[in-house]
Motif scaffolding. Structure first.
Motif, PDB file in Angstrom:
ATOM      1  N   ALA A  75       0.824  -1.219   0.000  1.00  0.00           N
ATOM      2  CA  ALA A  75       0.000   0.000   0.000  1.00  0.00           C
ATOM      3  C   ALA A  75       0.853   1.261   0.000  1.00  0.00           C
ATOM      4  O   ALA A  75       0.512   2.251  -0.649  1.00  0.00           O
ATOM      5  CB  ALA A  75      -0.938  -0.010   1.198  1.00  0.00           C
ATOM      6  N   ALA A  76       1.999   1.203   0.693  1.00  0.00           N
ATOM      7  CA  ALA A  76       2.836   2.406   0.810  1.00  0.00           C
ATOM      8  C   ALA A  76       3.343   2.878  -0.547  1.00  0.00           C
ATOM      9  O   ALA A  76       3.625   4.053  -0.733  1.00  0.00           O
ATOM     10  CB  ALA A  76       4.011   2.135   1.748  1.00  0.00           C
ATOM     11  N   GLN A  77       3.461   1.931  -1.512  1.00  0.00           N
ATOM     12  CA  GLN A  77       3.946   2.300  -2.848  1.00  0.00           C
ATOM     13  C   GLN A  77       2.822   2.292  -3.880  1.00  0.00           C
ATOM     14  O   GLN A  77       3.069   2.241  -5.081  1.00  0.00           O
ATOM     15  CB  GLN A  77       5.035   1.307  -3.296  1.00  0.00           C
ATOM     16  N   SER A  78       1.562   2.278  -3.438  1.00  0.00           N
ATOM     17  CA  SER A  78       0.444   2.138  -4.372  1.00  0.00           C
ATOM     18  C   SER A  78      -0.363   3.435  -4.453  1.00  0.00           C
ATOM     19  O   SER A  78      -0.082   4.407  -3.746  1.00  0.00           O
ATOM     20  CB  SER A  78      -0.492   1.033  -3.896  1.00  0.00           C
ATOM     21  N   SER A  79      -1.411   3.410  -5.274  1.00  0.00           N
ATOM     22  CA  SER A  79      -2.265   4.592  -5.413  1.00  0.00           C
ATOM     23  C   SER A  79      -3.195   4.797  -4.225  1.00  0.00           C
ATOM     24  O   SER A  79      -3.956   5.769  -4.189  1.00  0.00           O
ATOM     25  CB  SER A  79      -3.069   4.510  -6.719  1.00  0.00           C
TER      26      SER A  79
END
Ligand code: CP
Length: 310
Positions: A75-79
């Protein structure tokens, strides 16, 4: 299709079926050649909205050992970071035609919400304070491997019961399989509805330990505290920490377990966590891969045109 969002409500035979299915993978995982093609051609998405070491890696290894293509979404690297809603994220994952989605989320119930929106089986890798079903299964497999049978065992789960999805899944699993389960926590960390879970609550750890076959320790989940009054780390260790002296109150062959991550020197002393022959903490991790292989295999059977678990 069928999902695995929790262990509450599963019949004893369903839990035992998953444990039996996992047994074959324990042996395979110990061999040098570990790759199967059972899930060849399938795509598995691990969508993790919360940090993980054991669960994420073991689901990834499990899928790959069975020959599936595995992709991870952090999630930290997602939209999600750009404000995308959980439902929109779920619909996006669904449009990629995954064959199974594994989800960890900080909110209780988020995994069920996604499972209701997507077309493939969803496996809960831990949702808030609700459930962590594959952890419950891997703990049951670890205990069964050591003790032969779970029915009739005296098992104590000690620590932050209030915030623990691990405790909830273990309680459902172990009581369903006939264990006598005790839970021990400071008053502020004991759920108000604990009696409904068919366990015996304790606040005195020494009393709770007496005559137990299994001692399962939990981490204080500081990230989920909402102003509960809890003892300082020093007091907590004094009252609820598992030391060698305290372990002597359990049966002489009592198993020591911890789902990880551990806070050494708080809920468990290193002398106990590393105690050869008694600590089963690394064995739990080993069983985790086998359990996740079994769950991915069983839940995707229908999509592969095979008889399923349902
Ligand atoms: N036991 C467990 O769920 O560990 P992780 O948070 O590292 O996955």
């Amino acid at each position: 299709h069928r999902d695995l969002t929790g262990l509450a409500g599963l019949a004893p035979w369903e839990i035992l079926y998953l444990l039996d299915e996992a047994q074959q993978w324990v042996e395979l995982n110990r061999q040098s050649h570990k790759r199967m093609d059972r899930l060849k051609g399938l795509t598995i998405i691990n969508a993790f909205f919360e940090n993980s070491t054991r669960t994420l890696l073991s689901f990834e290894i499990a899928g790959k050992r069975l020959g599936a293509d595995v992709v991870n979404m952090h999630a930290a690297q997602s939209s999600v970071k750009k404000g995308e809603t959980l439902i929109d994220t779920a619909m996006t994952l669904n449009a990629m035609h995954a064959d199974a989605i594994v989800i960890r989320h900080q909110s209780s119930g988020a995994v069920r919400l996604i499972a209701d929106k997507v077309d493939c089986p969803v496996l809960n890798a831990g949702d808030g304070q609700h459930e962590h079903p594959t952890q419950g299964l891997l703990d049951a497999l670890t205990i069964r491997t050591e003790k032969g049978e779970i029915a009739g065992l005296k098992i104590v789960i000690c620590g932050d019961i209030l915030h623990s999805r691990v405790a909830r899944s273990n309680i459902h699993c172990l009581t369903t399989l006939g264990a006598d389960v005790r839970v021990c926590a400071p008053p502020a960390l004991m759920p108000a509805d604990i009696e409904a879970l068919k366990v015996t609550p304790y606040h005195d750890f020494d009393a709770a330990l007496a005559g137990t076959d299994v001692v399962m320790m939990l981490r204080l989940q500081q990230e989920r505290m909402e102003g509960q009054f809890i003892p300082s780390p020093r007091e907590y260790r004094h009252l609820y920490g598992l030391s060698l002296d305290r372990l002597a109150k359990a049966k002489p062959d009592a198993m020591v377990m911890h789902p990880g991550p551990m806070n050494r020197g708080i809920e468990i002393d290193s002398t106990v966590a590393d105690l050869a022959g008694r600590s089963h903490i690394t064995r739990q991790v080993e069983m985790g891969v086998a359990i996740r292989m079994a769950c991915l295999d069983v839940l995707t059977r229908k999509a592969r045109g095979l008889e399923g678990w349902a």
